[in-house]
Motif scaffolding. Structure first.
Motif, short mmCIF file in Angstrom:
data_model
loop_
_atom_site.label_atom_id
_atom_site.label_comp_id
_atom_site.label_asym_id
_atom_site.label_seq_id
_atom_site.Cartn_x
_atom_site.Cartn_y
_atom_site.Cartn_z
N CYS A 82 1.12 -0.90 -0.35
CA CYS A 82 0.00 0.30 0.01
C CYS A 82 0.74 1.50 -0.38
O CYS A 82 1.88 1.39 0.40
CB CYS A 82 -1.01 -0.18 1.07
SG CYS A 82 -1.97 1.60 1.19
N HIS B 264 0.70 4.63 1.46
CA HIS B 264 0.28 5.14 2.51
C HIS B 264 1.10 4.78 3.57
O HIS B 264 2.00 5.60 3.40
CB HIS B 264 -1.36 4.29 2.99
CG HIS B 264 -1.63 5.17 4.12
ND1 HIS B 264 -2.21 4.70 5.38
CD2 HIS B 264 -1.36 6.49 5.16
CE1 HIS B 264 -2.32 5.46 6.07
NE2 HIS B 264 -1.86 6.09 5.91
N MET B 265 1.22 3.62 4.18
CA MET B 265 1.96 3.42 5.00
C MET B 265 3.13 1.80 4.31
O MET B 265 3.06 1.20 5.77
CB MET B 265 1.28 3.25 6.70
CG MET B 265 1.65 4.88 6.83
SD MET B 265 0.73 5.00 8.42
CE MET B 265 2.16 4.52 9.57
N CYS C 172 -6.74 -2.36 1.56
CA CYS C 172 -5.51 -2.27 1.84
C CYS C 172 -6.24 -2.79 3.71
O CYS C 172 -7.37 -1.95 4.58
CB CYS C 172 -5.00 -1.01 2.60
SG CYS C 172 -3.22 -1.49 3.72
N PHE D 37 -4.90 -2.53 6.89
CA PHE D 37 -4.56 -1.49 7.58
C PHE D 37 -5.25 -0.38 8.06
O PHE D 37 -5.53 -0.06 9.20
CB PHE D 37 -3.25 -1.04 7.68
CG PHE D 37 -1.66 -0.54 8.12
CD1 PHE D 37 -2.23 -0.72 9.44
CD2 PHE D 37 -0.72 -0.05 8.56
CE1 PHE D 37 -1.27 -0.66 10.29
CE2 PHE D 37 0.25 0.13 8.96
CZ PHE D 37 0.24 -0.36 10.11
N HIS D 38 -5.37 0.84 6.80
CA HIS D 38 -6.27 1.23 7.64
C HIS D 38 -7.57 2.20 6.59
O HIS D 38 -8.48 3.02 6.25
CB HIS D 38 -5.13 2.76 7.65
CG HIS D 38 -4.52 3.52 8.14
ND1 HIS D 38 -2.86 2.27 7.97
CD2 HIS D 38 -3.62 2.52 9.92
CE1 HIS D 38 -1.60 2.95 8.35
NE2 HIS D 38 -2.43 2.93 9.84
N TRP E 297 -7.86 1.87 2.94
CA TRP E 297 -8.19 2.75 2.18
C TRP E 297 -8.01 1.79 1.02
O TRP E 297 -7.60 0.51 0.66
CB TRP E 297 -6.41 3.30 1.59
CG TRP E 297 -6.07 4.05 2.49
CD1 TRP E 297 -6.57 4.81 3.99
CD2 TRP E 297 -5.22 5.57 2.46
NE1 TRP E 297 -5.45 5.32 4.64
CE2 TRP E 297 -4.48 5.80 3.18
CE3 TRP E 297 -4.56 5.71 0.64
CZ2 TRP E 297 -4.19 7.33 2.93
CZ3 TRP E 297 -3.67 6.85 0.94
CH2 TRP E 297 -3.27 6.89 2.23
S1 FES Z 1 -1.17 1.28 5.14
FE1 FES Z 1 -2.38 0.90 3.18
S2 FES Z 1 -4.45 1.99 4.14
FE2 FES Z 1 -2.87 2.56 5.19
#
Ligand code: FES
Ligand SMILES: [Fe+2]
Length: 316
Positions: A57, A59-60, A77, A79-80, A82
């Protein structure tokens, strides 16, 4: 066109590679894939279409293949949450109204055909330059479904591909008597025609005739005919490697239904093919690459094959 030396096949060649079997990806299923020195995620949308994106991802950096979920034609994703569409764009951040402009992941061309999921690899992201064939027998009621497997081989895919012209190895490695043998190179195709007598491990002897065609460097279809007792068989495989990592071969065999064939004889036929393949693997995993090789007159067209293979490294 820059001249290539035949010992510097660096990086990965351009081509179609089988990265999944269709039945590994049910609707809304995801697969974490490691190919071409990167992580990818494959998923099948609720519309039935397979898509492949870069796996981490933006993002992070979470792995979307490890716990990501499918919503419609997009993947979320873990994790958060997205959410990314099949074209790579982030289309939703549940806790933020504004989506950063750069929020997107890389996408890869995919063809799902004959029960196989092919990815087009090009080091610079270029478009596909050729197609993969449709197998007329696939899905026919006269044929059994693929039996498939995956094996990691510590070698460079150039070694695997070279097998196609190596007439002199059949007798010593496989115990096969080659009767007729020829190769043809046509654009992205490399064809082997081969007939002779094989000695199956279980005893007896089989006449065989096969035509094996590479469609680019990463996908081969072999059409095998056993005469007279063995069922005909079709086999698909691909392999790839860079200097750092092993080649992954995804192989699949399908057999024509035959009244005379028993479950046991069918299994025996495929087991023999597998044994034959492992005989090659043992050579590949332990050999050095000679460039130039020291050839004799009766060797197969090794250098022609290397020239053919090198065309997939000249990134257009
Ligand atoms: S790492 Fe994928 S949404 Fe944050
Ligand atoms: Fe072989």
């Amino acid at each position: 066109v820059a001249k290539r030396r035949f010992d510097d096949f660096e990086g990965f060649p351009r081509g179609w590679f089988v990265v999944a079997f269709s039945d590994e990806l049910p609707v809304s299923g995801t697969l974490q894939l490691h190919y071409f020195d990167r992580e990818l995620v494959a998923y099948r949308g609720e519309d039935g279409v397979v898509r492949i994106l870069d796996g981490h991802c933006p993002h992070m950096g979470a792995s979307m293949g490890a716990g990501g979920t499918v919503v419609g034609t997009s993947i979320v994703c873990p994790f958060h949450r997205w959410r990314f569409e099949g074209d790579g764009r982030c289309v939703e951040i549940p806790y933020c109204q504004e989506i950063p402009k750069k929020a997107a992941v890389g996408t890869w061309p995919v063809i799902e055909r004959n029960g196989l999921v092919h990815l087009w690899y090009h080091p610079k992201g270029g478009e596909p330059e050729f197609d993969v064939p449709t197998l007329p027998n696939h899905g026919s009621s006269e044929w059994l479904p693929w039996r498939h497997s995956r094996i990691r081989i510590k070698t460079h895919s150039k070694e695997i591909v070279e097998n196609v012209v190596d007439i002199a190895h059949f007798e010593p490695v496989h115990g096969t008597h080659v009767g007729t043998f020829d190769n043809e190179f046509k654009g992205h195709l490399a064809i082997q025609r081969n007939s002779g007598i094989a000695y199956p491990r279980g005893g007896g002897k089989d006449r065989f005739a096969l035509e094996a065609t590479y469609y680019g460097p990463g996908f081969q279809i072999s059409d095998m005919r056993g005469v007279p007792a063995q069922p005909a068989c079709e086999r698909a495989h691909d392999g790839r490697r860079r200097d750092a990592g092993p080649a992954v071969r995804r192989g699949a065999e399908a057999q024509r239904r035959q009244r005379r064939a028993t479950r046991r004889s069918r299994k025996g036929y495929i087991d023999n093919l597998t044994t034959g393949f492992l005989e090659d693997v043992r050579i590949w995993e332990n050999k050095a690459y000679r460039q130039p090789p020291l050839l004799c007159k009766a060797d197969g067209p090794i250098m022609k094959l290397r020239k053919w293979y090198s065309q997939f490294y000249d990134a257009a």
